[in-house]
Enzyme design. Structure first.
Site, short mmCIF file in Angstrom:
data_model
loop_
_atom_site.label_atom_id
_atom_site.label_comp_id
_atom_site.label_asym_id
_atom_site.label_seq_id
_atom_site.Cartn_x
_atom_site.Cartn_y
_atom_site.Cartn_z
N GLU A 48 0.85 -1.20 0.00
CA GLU A 48 0.00 0.00 0.00
C GLU A 48 0.88 1.24 0.00
O GLU A 48 1.62 1.49 0.95
CB GLU A 48 -0.91 0.01 1.24
CG GLU A 48 -1.71 1.29 1.37
CD GLU A 48 -2.44 1.42 2.71
OE1 GLU A 48 -2.65 0.40 3.40
OE2 GLU A 48 -2.79 2.56 3.07
N ARG A 52 0.41 10.39 0.13
CA ARG A 52 0.69 11.49 1.04
C ARG A 52 1.93 12.27 0.65
O ARG A 52 2.32 13.20 1.33
CB ARG A 52 0.92 10.96 2.45
CG ARG A 52 -0.30 10.37 3.06
CD ARG A 52 -0.08 10.23 4.55
NE ARG A 52 -0.61 8.96 5.01
CZ ARG A 52 -0.26 8.38 6.13
NH1 ARG A 52 0.66 8.94 6.89
NH2 ARG A 52 -0.81 7.25 6.49
N THR A 75 -4.70 6.14 1.54
CA THR A 75 -5.11 7.54 1.78
C THR A 75 -5.98 8.06 0.65
O THR A 75 -5.89 9.24 0.28
CB THR A 75 -3.89 8.48 2.00
OG1 THR A 75 -2.80 7.75 2.55
CG2 THR A 75 -4.25 9.61 2.96
N LYS A 135 -11.09 -2.09 6.78
CA LYS A 135 -9.86 -1.77 7.52
C LYS A 135 -10.26 -1.20 8.87
O LYS A 135 -11.08 -0.27 8.92
CB LYS A 135 -9.07 -0.74 6.69
CG LYS A 135 -8.01 0.02 7.46
CD LYS A 135 -7.23 0.91 6.52
CE LYS A 135 -6.64 2.10 7.22
NZ LYS A 135 -5.69 2.85 6.39
O1 LIG Z 1 -3.43 6.81 5.00
C1 LIG Z 1 -3.97 5.71 4.96
O2 LIG Z 1 -4.88 5.37 4.18
C2 LIG Z 1 -3.49 4.73 5.88
O3 LIG Z 1 -3.53 3.56 5.53
C3 LIG Z 1 -2.93 5.14 7.17
C4 LIG Z 1 -2.15 4.01 7.77
O4 LIG Z 1 -3.05 3.03 8.18
C5 LIG Z 1 -1.29 4.39 8.88
O5 LIG Z 1 -0.47 5.43 8.47
C6 LIG Z 1 -0.47 3.23 9.37
O6 LIG Z 1 0.72 3.67 9.88
P1 LIG Z 1 1.48 2.98 11.08
O7 LIG Z 1 0.68 3.23 12.30
O8 LIG Z 1 2.78 3.71 11.10
O9 LIG Z 1 1.64 1.53 10.76
#
Ligand SMILES: O=C(O)C(=O)C[C@H](O)[C@H](O)COP(=O)(O)O
Length: 215
Positions: A48, A52, A75, A135
Site C-alpha cells: 500500500e 501522502r 489515503t 480496515k
Molecule cells: O493513510 C492511509 O490510508 C493509511 O492507511 C494510514 C495508515 O493506516 C497508517 O499510516 C499506518 O501507519 P502505522 O501506524 O505507522 O503503521
C-alpha cells in the site's frame, strides 16, 4: 462497475496473500522499485503506497512493474485520488474512513477498496452497503485487538485488516482473532532503512513479518 460484494471478495483474496500489508510513505522516487523488490522477495507481495507525498503516484507506477507484487493506493480521499491511482496502475485502494463519495468512485472505477471503519456504527454502515472486508483504523488508538475482538462478537461476518499502530510485537494479538485477515503497518519499511537504501534489512523485516502465523 464493481459491486461492494465483489470488491470485498477481491480485498479478501489480497488480504489472504500475506499476514502483513506494508504501508509505505515514499518521498524519493528512486526508492520505489528496490523497496518493492525487497518486500516482495521477503514474502510480502501486497503493498500500500499512501498518497501522502508528491511522488506517490509515480512510485505506484514504478512498483507496479515489480513481478509478483500487487500495488495499491492508500489515503484515498477524493474521486480525483481514485482516478489518478487507477491511472498510475493501482489495483486496490485503501481509505482511512469511508464516505458515499469515495465508495461510489471506487465502485465506478472498478477499484476494490478496503474502506476504513473505527466504530460498530461505521462497520454496520459499510456492511449495509455490502462491504464485508474492512480496515479497522486507527487500530491501536481505538482499543487495539480487544476492541476488534469485541466488535466481532455481534458482527462476525465482517473481516478486517487492522492498521494504525500495529507492530511486529502486537501483530500476533490481531492475527489470532477470527475476524482478522491480515494487518497493515509501516514498520517493515522504516524511514532510516529507506534513507540508507538498506534493502537487505527491509527484506529481512519483510521475511520476519511474512512468517507471522494467521489464525
Ligand atoms: O493513510 C492511509 O490510508 C493509511 O492507511 C494510514 C495508515 O493506516 C497508517 O499510516 C499506518 O501507519 P502505522 O501506524 O505507522 O503503521
Amino acid at each position: 462497475m464493481l459491486s461492494p460484494k465483489d470488491a470485498s471478495t477481491r480485498s479478501e483474496a489480497l488480504c489472504r496473500l500475506a499476514p502483513v500489508i506494508p504501508v509505505l510513505v515514499i518521498d524519493d522516487l528512486s526508492q520505489a522499485r528496490p523497496l518493492a523488490e525487497a518486500l516482495v522477495a521477503g514474502g510480502l507481495p501486497v503493498l500500500e503506497v499512501t498518497l501522502r507525498t508528491p511522488v506517490a503516484l509515480d512510485a505506484i507506477a514504478e512498483m507496479a512493474k515489480v513481478e509478483g507484487g500487487r500495488v495499491g493506493a492508500g489515503t484515498l480521499l477524493t474521486p480525483e485520488d481514485v482516478r489518478r491511482a487507477v491511472e498510475a496502475g493501482a489495483t486496490f485502494g485503501v481509505s482511512p474512513g469511508a464516505t458515499d463519495t469515495i465508495l461510489d468512485a471506487c465502485e465506478a472505477a472498478d477499484l476494490p477498496l478496503l474502506p476504513g471503519a473505527a466504530t460498530s456504527s461505521e462497520v454496520m454502515r459499510l456492511l449495509e452497503r455490502g462491504y464485508t472486508v474492512q480496515k479497522f483504523f486507527p487500530a491501536e488508538a481505538n482499543g487495539g485487538a480487544p476492541a476488534l475482538k469485541a466488535i466481532g462478537a455481534p458482527l462476525p461476518q465482517v473481516r478486517f485488516c487492522p492498521t494504525g499502530g500495529v507492530s511486529l510485537k502486537n501483530a500476533p494479538d490481531y492475527l489470532g482473532l477470527s475476524n482478522t485477515l491480515c494487518v497493515g503497518g509501516s514498520w517493515v519499511a522504516p524511514k532510516d532503512k529507506l534513507a540508507a537504501g538498506d534493502w537487505a534489512g527491509i527484506e529481512a523485516l519483510a521475511r520476519e513479518a511474512a512468517a507471522l502465523p494467521v489464525a
